[in-house]
Design a protein around this motif. Structure first.
Motif, PDB file in Angstrom:
ATOM      1  N   THR A   1       7.342  -5.595  -2.468  1.00 29.29           N
ATOM      2  CA  THR A   1       7.215  -4.565  -1.439  1.00 29.29           C
ATOM      3  C   THR A   1       7.283  -3.174  -2.051  1.00 29.29           C
ATOM      4  O   THR A   1       7.797  -2.989  -3.152  1.00 29.29           O
ATOM      5  N   ILE A   2       6.741  -2.223  -1.316  1.00 27.20           N
ATOM      6  CA  ILE A   2       6.966  -0.820  -1.625  1.00 27.20           C
ATOM      7  C   ILE A   2       7.509  -0.153  -0.369  1.00 27.20           C
ATOM      8  O   ILE A   2       7.186  -0.566   0.751  1.00 27.20           O
ATOM      9  N   LYS A   3       8.330   0.858  -0.562  1.00 32.87           N
ATOM     10  CA  LYS A   3       8.865   1.615   0.567  1.00 32.87           C
ATOM     11  C   LYS A   3       8.378   3.053   0.461  1.00 32.87           C
ATOM     12  O   LYS A   3       8.649   3.736  -0.520  1.00 32.87           O
ATOM     13  N   VAL A   4       7.645   3.491   1.471  1.00 37.77           N
ATOM     14  CA  VAL A   4       7.134   4.857   1.525  1.00 37.77           C
ATOM     15  C   VAL A   4       8.099   5.690   2.360  1.00 37.77           C
ATOM     16  O   VAL A   4       8.346   5.379   3.527  1.00 37.77           O
ATOM     17  N   LYS A   5       8.657   6.727   1.746  1.00 32.46           N
ATOM     18  CA  LYS A   5       9.633   7.578   2.415  1.00 32.46           C
ATOM     19  C   LYS A   5       8.939   8.633   3.263  1.00 32.46           C
ATOM     20  O   LYS A   5       7.735   8.866   3.146  1.00 32.46           O
ATOM     21  N   GLN A   6       9.715   9.279   4.114  1.00 28.35           N
ATOM     22  CA  GLN A   6       9.185  10.355   4.930  1.00 28.35           C
ATOM     23  C   GLN A   6       9.286  11.690   4.184  1.00 28.35           C
ATOM     24  O   GLN A   6       9.783  11.752   3.061  1.00 28.35           O
ATOM     25  N   LYS A   7       8.827  12.750   4.817  1.00 31.30           N
ATOM     26  CA  LYS A   7       8.867  14.058   4.187  1.00 31.30           C
ATOM     27  C   LYS A   7      10.293  14.438   3.822  1.00 31.30           C
ATOM     28  O   LYS A   7      11.236  14.146   4.554  1.00 31.30           O
ATOM     29  N   HIS A   8      10.421  15.111   2.683  1.00 32.23           N
ATOM     30  CA  HIS A   8      11.721  15.567   2.218  1.00 32.23           C
ATOM     31  C   HIS A   8      12.154  16.770   3.052  1.00 32.23           C
ATOM     32  O   HIS A   8      11.340  17.645   3.362  1.00 32.23           O
ATOM     33  N   PRO A   9      13.424  16.835   3.449  1.00 34.40           N
ATOM     34  CA  PRO A   9      13.859  17.905   4.356  1.00 34.40           C
ATOM     35  C   PRO A   9      14.011  19.281   3.719  1.00 34.40           C
ATOM     36  O   PRO A   9      14.176  20.267   4.425  1.00 34.40           O
TER      37      PRO A   9
ATOM     38  N   THR B   1       8.284  -0.074   4.952  1.00 35.56           N
ATOM     39  CA  THR B   1       8.257  -1.019   3.841  1.00 35.56           C
ATOM     40  C   THR B   1       7.036  -1.908   3.991  1.00 35.56           C
ATOM     41  O   THR B   1       6.821  -2.515   5.052  1.00 35.56           O
ATOM     42  N   LEU B   2       6.222  -1.965   2.942  1.00 41.51           N
ATOM     43  CA  LEU B   2       4.946  -2.662   2.985  1.00 41.51           C
ATOM     44  C   LEU B   2       4.913  -3.792   1.971  1.00 41.51           C
ATOM     45  O   LEU B   2       5.329  -3.621   0.824  1.00 41.51           O
ATOM     46  N   ASN B   3       4.432  -4.938   2.374  1.00 44.28           N
ATOM     47  CA  ASN B   3       4.188  -6.037   1.451  1.00 44.28           C
ATOM     48  C   ASN B   3       2.917  -5.719   0.656  1.00 44.28           C
ATOM     49  O   ASN B   3       1.852  -5.505   1.251  1.00 44.28           O
ATOM     50  N   VAL B   4       3.013  -5.677  -0.658  1.00 43.57           N
ATOM     51  CA  VAL B   4       1.892  -5.210  -1.481  1.00 43.57           C
ATOM     52  C   VAL B   4       0.704  -6.154  -1.398  1.00 43.57           C
ATOM     53  O   VAL B   4      -0.447  -5.720  -1.327  1.00 43.57           O
ATOM     54  N   LYS B   5       0.962  -7.437  -1.381  1.00 40.35           N
ATOM     55  CA  LYS B   5      -0.141  -8.402  -1.278  1.00 40.35           C
ATOM     56  C   LYS B   5      -0.899  -8.225   0.035  1.00 40.35           C
ATOM     57  O   LYS B   5      -2.139  -8.211   0.063  1.00 40.35           O
ATOM     58  N   GLU B   6      -0.162  -8.065   1.136  1.00 37.36           N
ATOM     59  CA  GLU B   6      -0.815  -7.874   2.435  1.00 37.36           C
ATOM     60  C   GLU B   6      -1.541  -6.536   2.488  1.00 37.36           C
ATOM     61  O   GLU B   6      -2.612  -6.415   3.098  1.00 37.36           O
ATOM     62  N   LEU B   7      -0.973  -5.528   1.868  1.00 44.42           N
ATOM     63  CA  LEU B   7      -1.618  -4.217   1.807  1.00 44.42           C
ATOM     64  C   LEU B   7      -2.956  -4.308   1.082  1.00 44.42           C
ATOM     65  O   LEU B   7      -3.949  -3.694   1.482  1.00 44.42           O
TER      66      LEU B   7
END
Length: 339
Positions: A117-125, A149-155
């Motif tokens: 998986t990869i986790k993409v964060k939101q904008k930094h404050p 959080t995204l499954n890389v294979k499914e992505l």
């Protein structure tokens, strides 16, 4: 009903305004993408030293990656993408070298590619920039509003350029349906986009469930999207709104020697744009190369290593040209290209 010109990069790259003005919105055919980017930076004429330094690094990493062994390519390509993406984010949002640019994404391989998986964060404050999410805002219409959080294979399923290999390896049916013979019309205040769909009648329900309007016409199938505008004269804002709606429904594409090939998808998950998928997957592969190089053969099966090789061979150039087109809001193609 009268056919009208598809301009302003419609339907793939239309923006509401120019970030950098080049060529009166027309298709740009170039022979050297790096020299072209140098020109774009100079034409932008802000923070040139900072942006030129990023471009030099991006070019160096990219050219080095092209001539490196497969297992060394991902990290080099990712650093090339990261530096180019910093340029894109800085130009689009008016940032300069005083900002701190963060990856804004993390990975967890979980010992196996299918579970990675990869986790993409939101904008930094504060003054820091999380590049991954701010890049997604520029390149995509469907932007996560919370950390995701995204499954890389499914992505990777929606990565057009390797989808046939993906379907073969995982024994899945293909989810893409080509559209062609695209036309744009106006009828009074209406603006209508039509394209023929390469599909079977049995595919219609799934495609319609994704929100596409597809009608049977003369034994074939036609995708149609219509908006109502303020007047019969169609302006840039109309092209932009229609483009956003079409892309929000789901439109995938890749650039080849003969231009762009477009697709609809009947898959409901991870409907991100090709450039975002390529960027995120390259981050994941680069992280494996950087932090777990000894696990490369363990994480990927033999078939998956072939898939990764296909991805690394074909997709970097796609990212380079598609991301450039998205920033500029117009088609950018390579002269005498071999993709």
């Amino acid at each position: 009903m009268k056919e009208i010109e598809m301009k302003f990069g419609f339907p793939l790259f239309t923006k509401d305004k120019n970030t950098v003005y080049l060529g009166n919105h027309k298709k740009l055919i170039i022979s050297d993408i790096w020299s072209f980017w140098d020109y774009v930076i100079k034409k932008h004429n802000k923070n040139c030293d900072f942006l030129s330094a990023l471009l030099e690094q991006s070019k160096h990493f990219y050219l080095t990656a092209e001539n490196s062994p497969v297992k060394s390519k991902p990290l080099l390509y990712y650093y090339s993408f990261l530096n180019l993406s910093k340029i894109i984010v800085a130009i689009e949002n008016g940032y300069d070298s005083t900002k701190t640019y963060m990856h804004g994404v993390s990975e967890n391989h979980n010992g196996k590619f299918t579970q990675s998986t990869i986790k993409v964060k939101q904008k930094h404050p504060n003054n820091s920039i999380n590049v991954a999410i701010e890049l997604t805002e520029i390149l995509d219409v469907n932007v996560p509003t919370t950390p995701v959080t995204l499954n890389v294979k499914e992505l990777l399923c929606h990565c057009v350029g390797v989808h046939r290999a993906y379907s073969e390896i995982y024994k899945k049916r293909e989810v893409f349906f080509r559209i062609y013979n695209e036309k744009l019309y106006k009828n009074g205040r209406e603006m209508i986009f039509k394209a023929q769909v390469q599909c079977e009648k049995t595919d219609l329900n799934e495609l319609r469930n994704r929100g596409y309007v597809i009608n049977e016409v003369d034994g074939g199938f036609v995708y149609e999207h219509t908006i109502t505008t303020n007047s019969s004269n169609k302006v840039r804002a109309d092209y932009f709104r229609m483009s956003q709606e079409i892309r929000a429904q789901g439109l995938w594409y890749f650039i080849g020697s003969n231009g762009y090939t477009l697709y609809l998808s009947n898959d409901a998950t991870y409907r991100f744009s090709p450039e975002v998928i390529i960027y995120d997957v390259m981050f994941y592969l680069g992280s494996i190369t950087r932090y777990h190089p000894y696990m490369f053969d363990k994480i990927f099966s033999d078939n998956e290593q072939w898939l990764m090789s296909e991805f690394l061979t074909t997709q970097p150039k796609q990212y380079l040209y598609l991301a450039t087109s998205k920033l500029l809001g117009q088609h950018v193609m390579k002269a005498y290209a071999s993709f």
